[in-house]
Design an enzyme around this catalytic site. Sequence first.
Site, PDB file in Angstrom:
ATOM      1  N   THR A  40      -6.304   2.251  -6.943  1.00 31.90           N
ATOM      2  CA  THR A  40      -4.910   2.885  -6.710  1.00 31.90           C
ATOM      3  C   THR A  40      -4.340   3.469  -7.737  1.00 31.90           C
ATOM      4  O   THR A  40      -3.397   4.571  -7.540  1.00 31.90           O
ATOM      5  CB  THR A  40      -4.035   1.477  -6.353  1.00 31.90           C
ATOM      6  OG1 THR A  40      -4.484   0.675  -5.411  1.00 31.90           O
ATOM      7  CG2 THR A  40      -2.674   1.687  -5.987  1.00 31.90           C
ATOM      8  N   HIS A  43      -5.419   7.236  -7.388  1.00 30.42           N
ATOM      9  CA  HIS A  43      -4.273   7.824  -6.385  1.00 30.42           C
ATOM     10  C   HIS A  43      -3.126   8.162  -7.161  1.00 30.42           C
ATOM     11  O   HIS A  43      -2.705   9.415  -6.827  1.00 30.42           O
ATOM     12  CB  HIS A  43      -4.265   6.885  -5.206  1.00 30.42           C
ATOM     13  CG  HIS A  43      -5.392   6.688  -4.312  1.00 30.42           C
ATOM     14  ND1 HIS A  43      -5.936   7.499  -3.430  1.00 30.42           N
ATOM     15  CD2 HIS A  43      -6.019   5.579  -3.952  1.00 30.42           C
ATOM     16  CE1 HIS A  43      -6.934   7.200  -2.698  1.00 30.42           C
ATOM     17  NE2 HIS A  43      -7.130   5.859  -3.236  1.00 30.42           N
ATOM     18  N   HIS A  64      -1.606  -2.925 -11.748  1.00 29.58           N
ATOM     19  CA  HIS A  64      -1.498  -4.385 -11.187  1.00 29.58           C
ATOM     20  C   HIS A  64      -2.601  -4.977 -11.647  1.00 29.58           C
ATOM     21  O   HIS A  64      -2.719  -6.282 -11.265  1.00 29.58           O
ATOM     22  CB  HIS A  64      -1.438  -4.322  -9.773  1.00 29.58           C
ATOM     23  CG  HIS A  64      -2.548  -3.522  -9.099  1.00 29.58           C
ATOM     24  ND1 HIS A  64      -2.576  -2.428  -8.800  1.00 29.58           N
ATOM     25  CD2 HIS A  64      -3.581  -3.870  -8.555  1.00 29.58           C
ATOM     26  CE1 HIS A  64      -3.787  -1.880  -8.100  1.00 29.58           C
ATOM     27  NE2 HIS A  64      -4.508  -3.175  -8.127  1.00 29.58           N
ATOM     28  N   CYS A  94       7.639 -12.675   0.047  1.00 29.25           N
ATOM     29  CA  CYS A  94       8.982 -13.091   0.015  1.00 29.25           C
ATOM     30  C   CYS A  94       8.902 -14.682   0.214  1.00 29.25           C
ATOM     31  O   CYS A  94      10.003 -15.390  -0.092  1.00 29.25           O
ATOM     32  CB  CYS A  94       9.824 -12.511   1.201  1.00 29.25           C
ATOM     33  SG  CYS A  94       9.300 -13.052   2.811  1.00 29.25           S
ATOM     34  N   CYS A  97       9.473 -15.038   5.533  1.00 28.78           N
ATOM     35  CA  CYS A  97       9.401 -14.234   6.550  1.00 28.78           C
ATOM     36  C   CYS A  97       8.521 -15.100   7.705  1.00 28.78           C
ATOM     37  O   CYS A  97       7.826 -15.995   7.142  1.00 28.78           O
ATOM     38  CB  CYS A  97       8.861 -12.820   6.375  1.00 28.78           C
ATOM     39  SG  CYS A  97       6.944 -12.840   6.062  1.00 28.78           S
ATOM     40  N   CYS A 108       2.578 -10.697   3.972  1.00 31.35           N
ATOM     41  CA  CYS A 108       3.975 -10.810   4.027  1.00 31.35           C
ATOM     42  C   CYS A 108       4.750  -9.572   4.590  1.00 31.35           C
ATOM     43  O   CYS A 108       4.410  -8.360   4.456  1.00 31.35           O
ATOM     44  CB  CYS A 108       4.551 -11.033   2.748  1.00 31.35           C
ATOM     45  SG  CYS A 108       6.548 -11.047   2.677  1.00 31.35           S
TER      46      CYS A 108
END
Length: 374
Positions: A40, A43, A64, A94, A97, A108
């Site tokens: 990632t 990218h 991350h 969250c 949801c 999520c």
Amino acid sequence: MKAIAKIKKGKGLKMIEAPVPRPAADEVLIQVDVVSICGTDLHLDRWDAWAGKRVTHLPQIIGHEFSGHVVETGKNVKRFQIGDPVTADSHIPCLKCAVCLKNLPHLCNQLQILGIDRDGCFAEYVVIPSRSLWENAPELPPEIASIQDPLGNAVYATLVEPVEGQNVVILGDGPVGLFAAGVARASGAEKIILTGLNPLTLKIAEQMGVDRVIHAQKEDVSQIIRDECEGVGADVLLEMSGNAQAISDGLSALRKGGRFCAFGLPSSPVPIDFSDQIIFKGIRLFGISGRLMFKTWRQMAGLLHVGKLNPRPVLTHFLDFDDFEQGFALMEAIPRLAGKVVLVLKPAFLKEIQERQSLEVSRFVSLPPLTKGD
């Protein structure tokens, strides 16, 4: 604090000075010790079509994958204390949801990804909601702790169903595919086959326990897999490349009633013969996104703790944080010149990590220098 950020659209990242963030009531402030470079991040560095579509806010601190320790907690945080060694799942749910309430927080509806939707961990400090934090075992080396996010992808994909006694085929020789080979070997797979293109990573695959490597451009992938798997095809197929031809080859080489796990992301829609390749073969198809929070983490911790899983052969380079551009160049080179690149924020840690790596993994191929001047 020092941080690696995407400042503007276009190629490149920049080392910047940024304020140390403050934790909100449900967040934890972490001093980062080690980070590792992910696909990632590549990218974002290249700023390709995916990055341009996915990232909506610049400048953005990226990253991350990390390990560090807690230096401050928000007033509502109870599970973590100052000094705890931690890492985090890059998925920040969250927990409110409908999907989260079905015990699928990694999917999520309001999901945030660290380093994409909010400032990431390629910095001296990062704040993360406590609901996404994982406390590491004190004895887990920080360089291994930093790669648990992608290692968790491999654990989830490989062990979504048991692989004991199964013939496992992995399509793709990137870090997650290589980690998956180690997970399959540690979990009792009978035979492991891996396909790829890169001489370096195909050699790493052998160190990770692969029985047969296949060069995808030089050999007949489907035929070899069938020949190696009793003439009927693989029991388990882990698609880690996102390559359309690999997906087609994999579905063809999977036995009737086999399991297909899709993790690699195709760059465009992939045509599939749904009737013949899925329905009439009765295969089980799993989409793999992230990791189960936190079942996958517990499985991974167990494999690492008992010593069954050794991811070290995939970690080929350890660099000072300031030398991040060298790390990105190694991973973006064609052919690729690195497996996984780890960036270390404390110079004293770097020497210690290099010495530990040299003791635990024998070098099997000539690699570029680990750091400038070494």
